[in-house]
Design a protein around this motif. Structure first.
Motif, short mmCIF file in Angstrom:
data_model
loop_
_atom_site.label_atom_id
_atom_site.label_comp_id
_atom_site.label_asym_id
_atom_site.label_seq_id
_atom_site.Cartn_x
_atom_site.Cartn_y
_atom_site.Cartn_z
N GLY A 284 0.80 -1.23 0.00
CA GLY A 284 0.00 0.00 0.00
C GLY A 284 0.82 1.26 0.00
N CYS A 315 -6.87 1.28 3.49
CA CYS A 315 -7.47 0.05 2.98
C CYS A 315 -8.97 0.23 2.69
CB CYS A 315 -7.30 -1.09 3.99
SG CYS A 315 -5.57 -1.52 4.29
N LEU A 332 -5.90 -1.03 -1.79
CA LEU A 332 -5.01 -0.18 -1.00
C LEU A 332 -4.80 1.11 -1.77
CD1 LEU A 332 -2.35 -2.96 -0.37
CD2 LEU A 332 -4.23 -2.37 1.17
#
Length: 564
Positions: A284, A315, A332
């Motif tokens: 991410g 998220c 992400l």
């Protein structure tokens, strides 16, 4: 072909996680610098016309998409893409239908144009010095232009199969770098790929990176006060040329954001639940693969305190469940990156027509493009304001005029952007809407818009105030001339027109009188205008009942006093 990377192990000695299919899409916003183009030049508003006019001298060709290429090229995935967006976004992305389409310059047609080059089929990269080379398929290389905005976005999409997760993380971390961030003690570039080679359809190298040439990068920065773009990226962009270089070209660009390109990635992995929290954080935040410790997982890239709120901030877990068409799918988003991770065994997740892969390459790509286009345009307008102010020399009238013209043009450009390209919402579909909000929130676009809006309004307010001040000064001068001219008007009117009886005089005599009176009147008027500010102060003093007579007399003589 793929590099062997360190195996991941835990207490159960589980096998290494493999990425069965990887898609990585770079999106690099650049500012176009109009050179040799007048403000009314059509190429200024539609910069793609200059690229189109180059013909065979350019590898770029205008891409006729499925929406304009006829029903035979139109597929269900394009329909799903179109209906995902709100009507005003649809008009921005696709333009009007054939019956309503107007001119092709973007004013009434689609305001977005796409150019594609097809001479690059693959890219061979070496992640770090000493690693084995990895060959990635180049899906496409595109340029996105926009009507009325000096912004172009480079889009490069690559793909690979059966990639170890740590290697996929390294590719995501290192690929989208415009130039090296620096070099280590051995002279090796850091944070970027050690080597990049663009390959044609026959596997021949057509261009390669020069990130090892440290002295060339240092010399360029010292000379131009701007970084040197790596050779492999300059090759991709040609015939667009770096503005801070000695190359000649009508279409020039300059960096407007961080040298690390915004990036999207799609990962289809075996059993996504086997990924650890550290894996997701590294994906991410795009921090690279990291090294695992003996008998343990790969550690967190940052401290636990720093990433304590990672799940809530980065998220989108609506589909992070064991049920549904694409189970265990997680998105992400950090603004700089938008990542999709899902199960390679899920047919819907890997479907390129109706599944998550199709959504990633169409709906998700477009919302990512809109967000970064908006940010790049706002940064461009901010740059234009700063450049106009830096070039202002208040001692030179032509500089002042140029400054006013540039500010007015920036104001008009900002209005056009606001009414044509500024969207708070792009879709009512929950997933597209949520991902767009997540992206714009991390990019802080709303705050940037308000900042630029305030700056340009301040500049425009200054110009309006300056115009009012000049008008007021003109009115003062005219008033002074009128007041003092009224004395002569009333005097001559009282004495009549026969003060000098020259009606029967010869023509030469009358002409002499006329020219003499004309010259005297013009001289007196000009002198009154020159002294209008002091005469205005004198009139103010005369009209002020609180001032004594002596002060009013002194104000009269101050009209001819030398300035201090």
């Amino acid at each position: 072909m793929l590099q062997k990377v360190a195996a991941r192990s835990d207490s159960d000695s589980r096998q290494q996680v493999m990425v069965r299919h990887l898609r990585q899409a770079l999106l690099w916003p650049l500012r176009l610098i109009p050179v040799g183009m007048m403000e009314d030049d059509p190429r200024r508003r539609a910069p793609w016309q200059a690229l189109r006019a180059m013909g065979d001298a350019s590898p770029w060709r205008e891409h006729v998409d499925e929406y304009h290429g006829g029903a035979g090229r139109f597929h269900e995935r394009h329909y799903n893409e179109f209906v995902s967006f709100l009507p005003y976004v649809q008009r921005f992305l696709y333009g009007e239908g054939r019956a309503q389409r107007g001119s092709e310059d973007g004013a009434t047609g689609s305001p977005m144009r796409v150019f594609r080059r097809s001479d690059i089929a693959a890219v061979r990269v070496v992640p770090r010095v000493g690693d084995a080379a990895v060959t990635l398929q180049v899906v496409h290389v595109d340029l996105y232009f926009f009507y009325g905005v000096d912004i172009v976005l480079l889009n490069v999409e690559v793909a690979a199969d059966d990639v170890p997760l740590p290697l996929a993380q390294e590719l995501m971390y290192r690929f989208g770098r415009a130039y090296p961030a620096g070099w280590d003690a051995n002279g090796h570039p850091v944070h970027c790929l050690a080597s990049v080679e663009w390959l044609d359809a026959h596997g021949s190298v057509v261009a390669q990176s020069d990130v090892q040439r440290r002295e060339a990068f240092l010399a360029h920065l010292a000379e131009h006060r701007a970084p040197r773009i790596s050779d492999h990226w300059e090759y991709i962009l040609a015939p667009l040329v770096n503005h801070h270089s000695g190359a000649e070209g009508l279409l020039r660009f300059r960096q407007i954001e961080y040298y690390r390109m915004p990036m999207m990635a799609y990962l289809a992995v075996d059993e996504p639940r086997l990924l650890t929290r550290s894996d997701f954080i590294r994906l991410g935040l795009v921090t690279g693969g990291g090294e695992s410790l003996p008998g343990s997982d790969v550690p967190l890239p940052y401290s636990e305190t720093h990433v304590a709120d990672f799940e809530s901030q980065f998220c989108y877990d609506r589909f992070w469940a064991a049920s549904g068409a694409a189970p265990n799918t997680r998105y992400l988003c950090s603004g700089l990156a938008l990542i999709a991770v899902g199960d390679a065994q899920s047919e819907f997740y890997r479907c390129g027509d109706r599944g998550v892969l199709a959504q990633f390459r169409h709906q998700h790509f477009l919302l990512f493009l809109i967000a970064h286009f908006q940010k790049a345009t706002l940064l461009m307008v901010s740059d234009q304001l700063a450049e106009a102010l830096n070039a202002l020399d208040i001692s030179r009238p032509e500089s002042i005029k140029r400054f006013k013209r540039q500010i007015r043009l920036s104001y008009v450009s900002f209005l056009g952007f606001t009414h044509r390209y500024w969207f708070h919402e792009v879709s009512e579909q929950a997933q597209v809407k949520a991902l767009f909000h997540l992206c714009t929130r991390h990019l802080q676009i709303d705050a940037l818009y308000e900042e630029v809006k305030e700056r340009i309004h301040d500049m425009n307010a200054y110009l309006d105030a300056d115009a009012l001040r000049r008008q007021a000064n003109t009115v003062v001068r005219l008033t002074v001339v009128t007041v003092f001219g009224l004395i002569g008007t009333i005097t001559t009117g009282f004495l009549g027109m026969n003060l000098i009886a020259a009606a029967d005089a010869p023509l030469t005599t009358r002409t002499t009188f006329f020219l003499a009176v004309l010259g005297l009147t013009v001289a007196l008027t000009v002198y009154t205008i020159v002294k209008s500010k002091r005469l205005s102060d004198f009139l103010d003093a005369v009209s002020d009942e609180r001032l004594p007579a002596g002060a009013k007399v002194r104000a009269f003589f101050a009209v001819w006093r030398a300035p201090r």
